[in-house]
Design an enzyme around this catalytic site. Structure first.
Site, PDB file in Angstrom:
ATOM      1  N   ARG A 294       0.861  -1.195   0.000  1.00  0.00           N
ATOM      2  CA  ARG A 294       0.000   0.000   0.000  1.00  0.00           C
ATOM      3  C   ARG A 294       0.895   1.242   0.000  1.00  0.00           C
ATOM      4  NH1 ARG A 294      -3.328  -3.422   3.606  1.00  0.00           N
ATOM      5  NH2 ARG A 294      -5.490  -3.297   2.953  1.00  0.00           N
ATOM      6  N   ARG A 330       0.940  -1.392  -5.434  1.00  0.00           N
ATOM      7  CA  ARG A 330      -0.297  -0.710  -5.845  1.00  0.00           C
ATOM      8  C   ARG A 330      -0.020   0.781  -5.990  1.00  0.00           C
ATOM      9  NH1 ARG A 330      -5.439  -1.022  -1.942  1.00  0.00           N
ATOM     10  NH2 ARG A 330      -4.268   0.403  -0.618  1.00  0.00           N
ATOM     11  N   GLU A 429     -12.316  -4.253  -6.859  1.00  0.00           N
ATOM     12  CA  GLU A 429     -12.905  -3.877  -5.568  1.00  0.00           C
ATOM     13  C   GLU A 429     -14.181  -3.071  -5.749  1.00  0.00           C
ATOM     14  OE1 GLU A 429     -10.040  -1.643  -3.233  1.00  0.00           O
ATOM     15  OE2 GLU A 429      -9.243  -0.621  -4.985  1.00  0.00           O
ATOM     16  N   ASN A 452     -12.015  -5.773   0.981  1.00  0.00           N
ATOM     17  CA  ASN A 452     -12.394  -4.781   1.999  1.00  0.00           C
ATOM     18  C   ASN A 452     -13.356  -3.769   1.389  1.00  0.00           C
ATOM     19  OD1 ASN A 452     -10.443  -6.131   3.376  1.00  0.00           O
ATOM     20  ND2 ASN A 452      -8.893  -4.527   3.228  1.00  0.00           N
ATOM     21  N   ARG A 463     -17.572   0.626   5.362  1.00  0.00           N
ATOM     22  CA  ARG A 463     -16.713  -0.269   6.137  1.00  0.00           C
ATOM     23  C   ARG A 463     -16.232   0.359   7.442  1.00  0.00           C
ATOM     24  NH1 ARG A 463     -11.299  -0.528   2.186  1.00  0.00           N
ATOM     25  NH2 ARG A 463      -9.915  -0.706   3.955  1.00  0.00           N
ATOM     26  N   CYS A 500      -6.277  -9.571  -2.084  1.00  0.00           N
ATOM     27  CA  CYS A 500      -5.452  -8.888  -1.084  1.00  0.00           C
ATOM     28  C   CYS A 500      -6.300  -8.234  -0.008  1.00  0.00           C
ATOM     29  CB  CYS A 500      -4.533  -7.875  -1.749  1.00  0.00           C
ATOM     30  SG  CYS A 500      -5.430  -6.657  -2.714  1.00  0.00           S
TER      31      CYS A 500
HETATM   32  C1  PEP Z   1      -9.334  -3.722  -0.298  1.00  0.00           C
HETATM   33  O1  PEP Z   1     -10.142  -2.818  -0.546  1.00  0.00           O
HETATM   34  O2  PEP Z   1      -9.668  -4.904  -0.121  1.00  0.00           O
HETATM   35  C2  PEP Z   1      -7.901  -3.441  -0.194  1.00  0.00           C
HETATM   36  C3  PEP Z   1      -7.027  -4.405  -0.091  1.00  0.00           C
HETATM   37  O3  PEP Z   1      -7.524  -2.145  -0.182  1.00  0.00           O
HETATM   38  P1  PEP Z   1      -7.615  -1.164   1.079  1.00  0.00           P
HETATM   39  O4  PEP Z   1      -7.944  -1.982   2.293  1.00  0.00           O
HETATM   40  O5  PEP Z   1      -6.284  -0.504   1.151  1.00  0.00           O
HETATM   41  O6  PEP Z   1      -8.720  -0.249   0.652  1.00  0.00           O
HETATM   42 MG    MG Z   2      -9.458  -0.905  -1.281  1.00  0.00          MG
END
Ligand code: PEP
Ligand code: MG
Length: 568
Positions: A294, A330, A429, A452, A463, A500
């Site tokens: 990240r 990323r 995503e 996520n 979230r 991921c």
């Molecule tokens: C996700 O969205 O699953 C991800 C890995 O990215 P982040 O948690 O950094 O948004």
């Molecule tokens: Mg993400």
């Protein structure tokens, strides 16, 4: 007993330390003499500067330049001649006690900063408040808790921990965290796992239930927390802790082994990292690569963009230390909950649906190009895979790829070398990307599913919002169906598909994901060896059946219960 969200595994027993930024009460008092107050002020400033210098040195040594910069900013506030002169004038001219005069002047400073147009300057008001509290505490004779200089082993109890708290804390003394807010994908939870410190988050009002020095036991796997338990419970938790440590030792024997099912289906178990420092955790847990770096942390906690060279150094470090294993880096994913004050984001009604990640990079191409140049240059030092976040349409993907091709052409013209074998992939995503993944797969070398965000966008559940966290469920059959479809579409075009998001490291989900054919699982390094253990005990053919079965169950609860039975 209280139950919260299991954020980071491990069993912990120890004394509580409440990290609360309590409001200081500052009163106007009669004074003996102006000289005495001036001296008290000088002494408090001197002590604060001494303390900040030692905290800064420690942060520099243990954590690196980036984290130490927070304290440099604090020192600069205390060095401000205007602040010192105005306070002293106020003490002298108005016969005031030092803390009252200082507080009055600080309030004026804060008001000025808070009303500034520039967001970066507005954010500095928080630094001024932070550092002035330190001086005021010295004037009031109150103790200051510096997480960087903890002497005793403690369990930290907080409303939430800030990135600067987690970045600077003395890891050796922190037995665990308990926080009121947060979920599995919140900053505190991700940090706890990367520090390998047990944690339970989202406990709502734990800061009110616990007092300093209370004895706490908690289980980071189940989310159970007990305050001042009886002897019997302490014994039980001591046993659980021993078992946990024994299990961790057993997992050590899996280092160097393949991540392969009993009938020969081999997958890659990679780790998620935020900074090059996290490499140690990856190595300790025998990660087979980096599935998500990240990079936004490189851009945070500072007041300007990182230069191409600075970025190059960080990427090179990670690539070199993992070589020949692959490293998925990323591109910048800010916006949403991660702001860069110096970029002056406008306030948005829905930041998670707004100006973030690839959208920002395609708008501010200079930022994107600088990062891509650094990445390409670093590619000479290892096995680089570049990944674009938050792609929601084919147009966006093609445009991002076009910018990358442009950067490659520039480097060619400048005679700068880069690897010719870089894989280019994208995160899945956003549901729109999952739905057209058959089309997108024709244009990339890999997909990595970011669950996520995929969960939040598929189910329309923020979230970060605890009120509705019960709806944020990886077992939601709609989410599982999308994942299945993405893997199927990727394989149809002969590309590999990874994951991921946090789901990839979840024991109850691994059999499903394996059965769906996921090729790469990238997770917090702490989960890697237990994931390997589980995969080595599973039969791929059985996992396929499990995967087919769960996508036809109607509720998340039933799917989760079914998986509990499967693993029993
Ligand atoms: C996700 O969205 O699953 C991800 C890995 O990215 P982040 O948690 O950094 O948004
Ligand atoms: Mg993400």
């Amino acid at each position: 007993m209280f139950t919260g969200t299991n954020a980071s595994p491990g069993i912990t027993l120890g004394k509580a330390l409440i990290v609360k930024h309590e409001e200081l009460v500052i009163e106007k008092k009669d004074i003996n003499s102006v000289d005495e107050e001036l001296k008290r002020f000088d002494d408090a400033m001197e002590k604060s500067i001494e303390e900040l210098n030692s905290v800064k040195e420690k942060a520099l040594k243990d954590l690196g330049k980036e984290e130490a910069e927070i304290f440099e900013a604090h020192l600069m506030v205390l060095d401000d001649p205007e602040l010192i002169k105005s306070t002293k004038d106020k003490i002298t001219n108005e016969n005031l006690n030092a803390e009252y005069a200082f507080k009055e002047i600080i309030n004026q400073f804060i008001t000025i900063f808070e009303s500034m147009e520039n967001e970066y300057m507005r954010e500095r008001a928080a630094d001024i408040k932070d550092v002035s509290d330190r001086v005021l505490r010295h004037l009031l004779g109150k103790t200051i808790i510096d997480l960087a200089t903890l002497e005793e082993e403690v369990i930290l109890i907080a409303h939430d921990l800030t990135p600067s708290d987690t970045a600077t804390m003395n890891k050796d003394k922190v037995l665990g965290f308990l926080t009121n807010t947060g979920g599995r994908t919140s900053h505190t939870a991700i940090m706890a796992r990367s520090l390998e410190v047990p944690a339970v988050v989202g406990l709502k009002n734990i800061t009110e239930k616990v007092n300093n020095e209370d004895y706490i036991v908690f289980n980071g796997d189940s989310g159970e927390v007990i305050i001042n338990p009886d002897e019997k419970t302490i014994e039980k938790y001591k046993k659980l802790k021993l078992n946990y440590e024994k299990m961790k030792k057993e997992l050590e024997s899996l280092k160097g082994k393949e991540s392969i099912s009993t009938d020969g289906r081999k997958v890659e178990l990679a780790g998620n990292i935020g900074t090059p420092k996290d490499i140690d955790g990856l190595k300790n847990n025998d990660a087979e690569g980096v599935g998500l770096y990240r990079t936004e942390f490189l851009y945070m906690n500072r007041d300007n963009l990182p230069t191409e060279d600075e970025q190059y150094e960080s990427y090179k470090k990670v690539l070199e230390s993992m070589n020949p294993n692959p490293v998925v880096i990323r591109t910048l994913d800010v916006g949403g909950d991660k702001n860069l004050p110096y970029l002056e984001f406008e306030n948005e009604m829905n930041p998670f649906l707004g100006y973030r990640a690839i959208r920002l990079c395609l708008d501010k191409k200079d930022i994107f190009i600088t990062q891509l140049r650094a990445l390409l240059r670093a590619s000479n030092h290892g096995n680089l895979r570049i990944m674009f976040p938050m792609i929601s349409s084919l147009e966006e993907l093609l445009e991002a790829k076009k910018v990358l091709e442009g950067v490659k052409a520039d480097l060619n013209n400048e005679g700068i070398e880069y690897s010719k074998d870089i894989e280019v992939g994208m995160m899945i995503e956003v549901p729109s990307a999952a739905i057209i993944s058959d089309i997108l797969a024709k244009h990339v070398d890999f997909f990595s599913i970011g669950t996520n965000d995929l969960i939040q966008y598929t189910t329309a559940v923020d979230r970060m919002n605890e009120k509705i966290s019960y709806l944020y469920r990886p077992f939601n059959p709609a989410v599982l169906r999308l994942i299945k479809m993405v893997i199927y579409n990727g394989h149809k075009e002969n590309i590999w598909v990874g994951m991921c998001g946090e789901m990839a490291g979840d024991q109850k989900l691994i059999p499903i994901l394996l059965g769906m054919g996921l090729d790469e699982f990238s997770m917090s390094p702490i989960s890697i060896l237990s994931a390997r253990k589980l995969i080595r005990s599973l039969k791929y053919e059985d996992a396929k059946e499990i995967a087919n079965k769960v996508v036809n169950i109607g509720t998340a609860k039933e799917i989760e219960e079914y998986m509990e039975k499967v693993l029993d």
